[in-house]
Motif scaffolding. Structure first.
Motif, mmCIF file in Angstrom:
data_model
loop_
_atom_site.group_PDB
_atom_site.id
_atom_site.type_symbol
_atom_site.label_atom_id
_atom_site.label_comp_id
_atom_site.label_asym_id
_atom_site.label_seq_id
_atom_site.Cartn_x
_atom_site.Cartn_y
_atom_site.Cartn_z
ATOM 1 N N PHE A 85 0.842 -1.198 0.000
ATOM 2 C CA PHE A 85 0.000 0.000 0.000
ATOM 3 C C PHE A 85 0.879 1.252 0.000
ATOM 4 N N GLY A 86 0.398 2.291 -0.604
ATOM 5 C CA GLY A 86 1.096 3.571 -0.542
ATOM 6 C C GLY A 86 0.973 4.184 0.842
ATOM 7 N N ARG A 87 1.961 4.974 1.231
ATOM 8 C CA ARG A 87 1.935 5.574 2.580
ATOM 9 C C ARG A 87 0.768 6.531 2.762
ATOM 10 N N ASP A 88 0.294 7.109 1.683
ATOM 11 C CA ASP A 88 -0.829 8.042 1.771
ATOM 12 C C ASP A 88 -2.180 7.357 1.537
ATOM 13 N N GLU A 89 -2.137 6.075 1.313
ATOM 14 C CA GLU A 89 -3.356 5.340 0.987
ATOM 15 C C GLU A 89 -4.169 5.028 2.244
ATOM 16 N N THR A 90 -5.488 5.179 2.149
ATOM 17 C CA THR A 90 -6.379 4.774 3.233
ATOM 18 C C THR A 90 -6.655 3.284 3.098
ATOM 19 N N ILE A 91 -6.436 2.549 4.189
ATOM 20 C CA ILE A 91 -6.599 1.096 4.170
ATOM 21 C C ILE A 91 -7.865 0.746 4.949
ATOM 22 N N THR A 92 -8.799 0.128 4.264
ATOM 23 C CA THR A 92 -10.093 -0.213 4.860
ATOM 24 C C THR A 92 -10.144 -1.709 5.159
ATOM 25 N N ILE A 93 -10.487 -2.046 6.395
ATOM 26 C CA ILE A 93 -10.599 -3.443 6.804
ATOM 27 C C ILE A 93 -12.035 -3.707 7.245
ATOM 28 N N THR A 94 -12.652 -4.682 6.600
ATOM 29 C CA THR A 94 -14.029 -5.036 6.921
ATOM 30 C C THR A 94 -14.142 -6.556 7.077
ATOM 31 N N PRO A 95 -15.163 -7.036 7.764
ATOM 32 C CA PRO A 95 -15.341 -8.493 7.913
ATOM 33 C C PRO A 95 -15.751 -9.137 6.603
ATOM 34 N N LEU A 96 -15.613 -10.466 6.520
ATOM 35 C CA LEU A 96 -16.036 -11.204 5.333
ATOM 36 C C LEU A 96 -17.514 -10.939 5.069
ATOM 37 N N ARG A 97 -17.807 -10.483 3.879
ATOM 38 C CA ARG A 97 -19.161 -10.016 3.594
ATOM 39 C C ARG A 97 -20.166 -11.146 3.423
ATOM 40 N N ALA A 98 -19.701 -12.342 3.069
ATOM 41 C CA ALA A 98 -20.623 -13.439 2.761
ATOM 42 C C ALA A 98 -21.211 -14.084 4.010
ATOM 43 N N PHE A 99 -20.676 -13.756 5.191
ATOM 44 C CA PHE A 99 -21.088 -14.452 6.406
ATOM 45 C C PHE A 99 -21.560 -13.464 7.468
ATOM 46 N N PRO A 100 -22.450 -13.910 8.367
ATOM 47 C CA PRO A 100 -22.991 -12.999 9.383
ATOM 48 C C PRO A 100 -21.901 -12.484 10.329
ATOM 49 N N VAL A 101 -21.998 -11.223 10.684
ATOM 50 C CA VAL A 101 -21.048 -10.620 11.611
ATOM 51 C C VAL A 101 -21.369 -11.055 13.038
ATOM 52 N N VAL A 102 -20.332 -11.435 13.787
ATOM 53 C CA VAL A 102 -20.458 -11.670 15.219
ATOM 54 C C VAL A 102 -20.159 -10.357 15.938
ATOM 55 N N ARG A 103 -18.935 -9.861 15.737
ATOM 56 C CA ARG A 103 -18.563 -8.535 16.234
ATOM 57 C C ARG A 103 -17.304 -8.061 15.527
ATOM 58 N N ASP A 104 -17.299 -6.817 15.129
ATOM 59 C CA ASP A 104 -16.161 -6.183 14.466
ATOM 60 C C ASP A 104 -15.704 -7.002 13.258
ATOM 61 N N LEU A 105 -14.488 -7.552 13.312
ATOM 62 C CA LEU A 105 -13.939 -8.282 12.168
ATOM 63 C C LEU A 105 -14.191 -9.789 12.247
ATOM 64 N N VAL A 106 -14.944 -10.226 13.233
ATOM 65 C CA VAL A 106 -15.208 -11.658 13.421
ATOM 66 C C VAL A 106 -16.564 -12.009 12.811
ATOM 67 N N THR A 107 -16.568 -13.027 11.956
ATOM 68 C CA THR A 107 -17.814 -13.474 11.329
ATOM 69 C C THR A 107 -18.134 -14.909 11.733
ATOM 70 N N ASP A 108 -19.388 -15.265 11.574
ATOM 71 C CA ASP A 108 -19.853 -16.624 11.867
ATOM 72 C C ASP A 108 -19.721 -17.458 10.584
ATOM 73 N N VAL A 109 -18.722 -18.333 10.552
ATOM 74 C CA VAL A 109 -18.471 -19.139 9.349
ATOM 75 C C VAL A 109 -19.009 -20.565 9.495
ATOM 76 N N SER A 110 -19.971 -20.761 10.379
ATOM 77 C CA SER A 110 -20.500 -22.106 10.614
ATOM 78 C C SER A 110 -21.174 -22.679 9.369
ATOM 79 N N PHE A 111 -21.611 -21.824 8.445
ATOM 80 C CA PHE A 111 -22.150 -22.286 7.160
ATOM 81 C C PHE A 111 -21.197 -23.276 6.507
ATOM 82 N N ASN A 112 -19.905 -22.973 6.567
ATOM 83 C CA ASN A 112 -18.905 -23.806 5.905
ATOM 84 C C ASN A 112 -18.767 -25.169 6.573
ATOM 85 N N TYR A 113 -18.862 -25.213 7.878
ATOM 86 C CA TYR A 113 -18.748 -26.496 8.576
ATOM 87 C C TYR A 113 -19.987 -27.361 8.329
ATOM 88 N N ALA A 114 -21.134 -26.703 8.179
ATOM 89 C CA ALA A 114 -22.347 -27.448 7.836
ATOM 90 C C ALA A 114 -22.210 -28.069 6.443
#
Length: 260
Positions: A85-114
């Motif tokens: 990334f460039g030093r002046d670049e804004t870096i955006t971090i978001t949770p995995l969009r395909a799965f339900p959010v638990v909190r912040d960057l943590v998602t519920d990936v139990s779909f995959n285990y099912a």
């Protein structure tokens, strides 16, 4: 501790919230030479946001725990170097969009285990005990690539069939588990057919192989470099179609369906 002369402040936007909603928060965080995004997230936790929820374990790209979306692209935080990334670049971090959010960057990936539980496991040949299996290296090599999967579920997240169509999730296993079906179908010792399991048919009928339109987005985000589309999904599609439209199979099905 002395700060490196190459250190700088980077602008981060991190999603904060839970299942009820949330939004992006801005932070200025110190970055040092050689660091990865996960280092910065840990520093953010230590200095500004101690309640930030993030899942991680090995920090070596082998556990698949720290999956997130960085500037909209599914990545492992521990394998994404700040130097890209460039030093002046804004870096955006978001949770995995395909799965339900638990909190912040943590998602519920139990779909995959099912979905993993829905794939019939390897069926050993009758009469062969442990240690008696013999295979040619050529046969081993066909599916060995797929064993490198660390189940980070980035391929599942980026697959638009899962990501953009909630209604498909019940009928579609996703690239990770279709790859598992392909791996078993290629295994020279898998005796599923003798046990009454037709992996080609189940791939189509039970795991939604037909939904995949081979855009290769899953391959592009795989941190292990597995050619999911070219080496697993396309060959599986070819075998499933050959099986379904084989004239002898078609004739056999017609005869078996014929009523007295």
């Amino acid at each position: 501790m002395t700060t490196s002369t190459s250190a700088y402040l980077a602008h981060f936007r991190v999603w904060r919230g839970d299942e009820d909603g949330g939004g992006l928060e801005d932070f200025k965080v110190e970055v040092n030479e050689g660091e990865v995004v996960l280092d910065i997230v840990h520093r953010l936790q230590a200095t500004q946001a101690p309640d930030l929820a993030v899942r991680w374990n090995c920090k070596a790209g082998k556990c698949g725990s720290c999956s997130a979306e960085i500037n909209g692209r599914p990545r492992l935080m521990c394998m994404t170097r700040m130097s890209v990334f460039g030093r002046d670049e804004t870096i955006t971090i978001t949770p995995l969009r395909a799965f339900p959010v638990v909190r912040d960057l943590v998602t519920d990936v139990s779909f995959n285990y099912a979905k993993a539980r829905e794939v019939p496991s390897f069926v050993p040949p009758q009469g062969l005990g442990p240690g008696d299996y013999r295979m040619q290296q050529e046969d081993v090599g066909r599916s060995q690539e797929f064993r490198k999967c660390i189940e980070c579920f980035l391929c599942q997240d980026t697959c638009h069939v899962v990501r953009d169509h909630e209604e498909n999730k019940g009928a579609f296993a996703g690239p990770r588990f279709l790859m598992r079906v392909a791996e078993l179908d290629m295994h020279p010792l898998d005796a599923a057919a003798e046990a009454g399991i037709d992996r080609k048919r189940t791939a189509q009928d039970d795991h939604g192989l037909g939904y995949c339109n081979i855009t290769k987005c899953c391959t592009e985000v795989c941190p292990e470099g597995i050619k999911i589309t070219d080496n697993a999904l396309i060959p599986l599609k070819e075998r499933a179609v050959d099986r379904k439209y084989d004239p002898l199979v078609w004739l056999g099905n017609k005869i078996l369906r014929r009523k007295p």
